[in-house]
Motif scaffolding. Structure first.
Motif, PDB file in Angstrom:
ATOM      1  N   PHE A 265       0.836  -1.195   0.000  1.00  0.00           N
ATOM      2  CA  PHE A 265       0.000   0.000   0.000  1.00  0.00           C
ATOM      3  C   PHE A 265       0.877   1.255   0.000  1.00  0.00           C
ATOM      4  N   LEU A 266       1.956   1.261   0.811  1.00  0.00           N
ATOM      5  CA  LEU A 266       2.869   2.405   0.846  1.00  0.00           C
ATOM      6  C   LEU A 266       3.588   2.563  -0.492  1.00  0.00           C
ATOM      7  N   LEU A 267       3.939   1.440  -1.108  1.00  0.00           N
ATOM      8  CA  LEU A 267       4.589   1.492  -2.413  1.00  0.00           C
ATOM      9  C   LEU A 267       3.648   2.083  -3.461  1.00  0.00           C
ATOM     10  N   LEU A 268       2.378   1.700  -3.404  1.00  0.00           N
ATOM     11  CA  LEU A 268       1.391   2.246  -4.339  1.00  0.00           C
ATOM     12  C   LEU A 268       1.191   3.744  -4.116  1.00  0.00           C
ATOM     13  N   LEU A 269       1.275   4.198  -2.864  1.00  0.00           N
ATOM     14  CA  LEU A 269       1.136   5.628  -2.587  1.00  0.00           C
ATOM     15  C   LEU A 269       2.352   6.419  -3.069  1.00  0.00           C
ATOM     16  N   ALA A 270       3.535   5.830  -2.999  1.00  0.00           N
ATOM     17  CA  ALA A 270       4.762   6.525  -3.382  1.00  0.00           C
ATOM     18  C   ALA A 270       4.994   6.498  -4.893  1.00  0.00           C
ATOM     19  N   PHE A 271       4.425   5.546  -5.600  1.00  0.00           N
ATOM     20  CA  PHE A 271       4.687   5.381  -7.025  1.00  0.00           C
ATOM     21  C   PHE A 271       4.220   6.565  -7.882  1.00  0.00           C
ATOM     22  N   PRO A 272       2.981   7.042  -7.769  1.00  0.00           N
ATOM     23  CA  PRO A 272       2.547   8.163  -8.627  1.00  0.00           C
ATOM     24  C   PRO A 272       3.383   9.433  -8.450  1.00  0.00           C
ATOM     25  N   PRO A 273       3.720   9.851  -7.212  1.00  0.00           N
ATOM     26  CA  PRO A 273       4.558  11.059  -7.111  1.00  0.00           C
ATOM     27  C   PRO A 273       5.942  10.873  -7.725  1.00  0.00           C
ATOM     28  N   LEU A 274       6.517   9.681  -7.612  1.00  0.00           N
ATOM     29  CA  LEU A 274       7.824   9.430  -8.206  1.00  0.00           C
ATOM     30  C   LEU A 274       7.758   9.495  -9.725  1.00  0.00           C
ATOM     31  N   VAL A 275       6.711   8.920 -10.280  1.00  0.00           N
ATOM     32  CA  VAL A 275       6.536   8.975 -11.732  1.00  0.00           C
ATOM     33  C   VAL A 275       6.362  10.426 -12.176  1.00  0.00           C
ATOM     34  N   LEU A 276       5.597  11.195 -11.410  1.00  0.00           N
ATOM     35  CA  LEU A 276       5.381  12.603 -11.732  1.00  0.00           C
ATOM     36  C   LEU A 276       6.701  13.382 -11.669  1.00  0.00           C
ATOM     37  N   LEU A 277       7.523  13.128 -10.657  1.00  0.00           N
ATOM     38  CA  LEU A 277       8.812  13.815 -10.538  1.00  0.00           C
ATOM     39  C   LEU A 277       9.733  13.490 -11.707  1.00  0.00           C
ATOM     40  N   VAL A 278       9.775  12.240 -12.108  1.00  0.00           N
ATOM     41  CA  VAL A 278      10.608  11.853 -13.253  1.00  0.00           C
ATOM     42  C   VAL A 278      10.090  12.523 -14.525  1.00  0.00           C
ATOM     43  N   PHE A 279       8.793  12.540 -14.697  1.00  0.00           N
ATOM     44  CA  PHE A 279       8.178  13.183 -15.856  1.00  0.00           C
ATOM     45  C   PHE A 279       8.504  14.683 -15.883  1.00  0.00           C
ATOM     46  N   LEU A 280       8.367  15.360 -14.745  1.00  0.00           N
ATOM     47  CA  LEU A 280       8.661  16.793 -14.663  1.00  0.00           C
ATOM     48  C   LEU A 280      10.140  17.077 -14.904  1.00  0.00           C
ATOM     49  N   TYR A 281      11.004  16.194 -14.439  1.00  0.00           N
ATOM     50  CA  TYR A 281      12.434  16.380 -14.673  1.00  0.00           C
ATOM     51  C   TYR A 281      12.734  16.467 -16.160  1.00  0.00           C
ATOM     52  N   PHE A 282      12.150  15.584 -16.942  1.00  0.00           N
ATOM     53  CA  PHE A 282      12.422  15.580 -18.372  1.00  0.00           C
ATOM     54  C   PHE A 282      11.769  16.748 -19.095  1.00  0.00           C
ATOM     55  N   ILE A 283      10.736  17.331 -18.524  1.00  0.00           N
ATOM     56  CA  ILE A 283      10.084  18.482 -19.147  1.00  0.00           C
ATOM     57  C   ILE A 283      10.834  19.779 -18.839  1.00  0.00           C
ATOM     58  N   VAL A 284      11.202  19.997 -17.584  1.00  0.00           N
ATOM     59  CA  VAL A 284      11.744  21.298 -17.169  1.00  0.00           C
ATOM     60  C   VAL A 284      13.258  21.330 -16.986  1.00  0.00           C
ATOM     61  N   ARG A 285      13.959  20.268 -17.268  1.00  0.00           N
ATOM     62  CA  ARG A 285      15.412  20.284 -17.097  1.00  0.00           C
ATOM     63  C   ARG A 285      16.017  21.316 -18.047  1.00  0.00           C
ATOM     64  N   PRO A 286      17.122  21.919 -17.644  1.00  0.00           N
ATOM     65  CA  PRO A 286      17.744  22.933 -18.496  1.00  0.00           C
ATOM     66  C   PRO A 286      18.336  22.325 -19.760  1.00  0.00           C
ATOM     67  N   HIS A 287      18.134  23.004 -20.840  1.00  0.00           N
ATOM     68  CA  HIS A 287      18.683  22.585 -22.122  1.00  0.00           C
ATOM     69  C   HIS A 287      19.655  23.667 -22.584  1.00  0.00           C
ATOM     70  N   PRO A 288      20.867  23.308 -22.920  1.00  0.00           N
ATOM     71  CA  PRO A 288      21.802  24.327 -23.404  1.00  0.00           C
ATOM     72  C   PRO A 288      21.314  24.912 -24.726  1.00  0.00           C
ATOM     73  N   VAL A 289      21.432  26.222 -24.840  1.00  0.00           N
ATOM     74  CA  VAL A 289      20.995  26.912 -26.046  1.00  0.00           C
ATOM     75  C   VAL A 289      22.214  27.559 -26.681  1.00  0.00           C
ATOM     76  N   LYS A 290      22.445  27.275 -27.915  1.00  0.00           N
ATOM     77  CA  LYS A 290      23.566  27.864 -28.649  1.00  0.00           C
ATOM     78  C   LYS A 290      22.994  28.856 -29.651  1.00  0.00           C
ATOM     79  N   ILE A 291      23.255  30.134 -29.403  1.00  0.00           N
ATOM     80  CA  ILE A 291      22.780  31.177 -30.300  1.00  0.00           C
ATOM     81  C   ILE A 291      23.970  31.627 -31.153  1.00  0.00           C
ATOM     82  N   PRO A 292      23.914  31.430 -32.444  1.00  0.00           N
ATOM     83  CA  PRO A 292      25.045  31.830 -33.280  1.00  0.00           C
ATOM     84  C   PRO A 292      25.188  33.349 -33.325  1.00  0.00           C
ATOM     85  N   ILE A 293      26.419  33.823 -33.208  1.00  0.00           N
ATOM     86  CA  ILE A 293      26.644  35.268 -33.256  1.00  0.00           C
ATOM     87  C   ILE A 293      27.426  35.684 -34.495  1.00  0.00           C
ATOM     88  N   LYS A 294      27.658  34.745 -35.383  1.00  0.00           N
ATOM     89  CA  LYS A 294      28.386  35.060 -36.609  1.00  0.00           C
ATOM     90  C   LYS A 294      27.630  36.143 -37.380  1.00  0.00           C
TER      91      LYS A 294
END
Length: 139
Positions: free
Chosen positions: A6-35
């Motif tokens: 039961f505790l594992l079932l309660l902890a599973f959805p928040p963990l899945v949500l955290l992993v999902f959010l990590y991949f959405i909001v993680r920083p992505h390097p942006v390279k803006i050309p200045i040539k």
């Protein structure tokens, strides 16, 4: 016996949500050309400003930089020319002098990338400084 599952079932959805959010909001390097863009750097005659000017010139940007000391500006200009083969524009002006900065910016032409790297230091205790001496008046 069902309690650990039961505790594992309660902890599973928040963990899945955290992993999902990590991949959405993680920083992505942006390279803006200045040539072929115009990069204008204040405080560009030494330190970080000079390093930024070297890098921008090496990447093919049209570089202009500004500082107070004409002799340091000339040295910086020569070092960039020798390192990259690129001519850069140098303007001697104090960032606290509006007219001098305006003249430098007008001479430089339209700016694509502005790097504010200048430093203004007034060696007084804050209580003894006049409002006109404070750095935050320029913000």
């Amino acid at each position: 016996m069902a309690e650990p599952y039961f505790l594992l079932l309660l902890a599973f959805p928040p963990l899945v949500l955290l992993v999902f959010l990590y991949f959405i909001v993680r920083p992505h390097p942006v390279k803006i050309p200045i040539k072929k863009r115009h990069v204008f750097i204040t405080g560009g005659s030494s330190g970080i400003g000079l390093a930024l000017a070297h890098r921008a010139a090496a990447e093919g940007a049209r570089v202009s930089f500004m500082a107070r000391s004409e002799s340091k500006l000339e040295e910086a200009r020569n070092s960039i020319k020798m390192a990259t083969g690129v001519e850069v524009a140098a303007f001697a002006a104090d960032v606290r002098d509006y007219e001098a900065v305006k003249k430098a910016v007008d001479e430089a032409g339209p700016i694509d990338v502005l790097l504010l790297n200048h430093g203004v230091f007034v060696a007084l205790e804050l209580e003894k400084q006049e409002l006109s001496d404070n750095w935050f008046q320029f913000l």
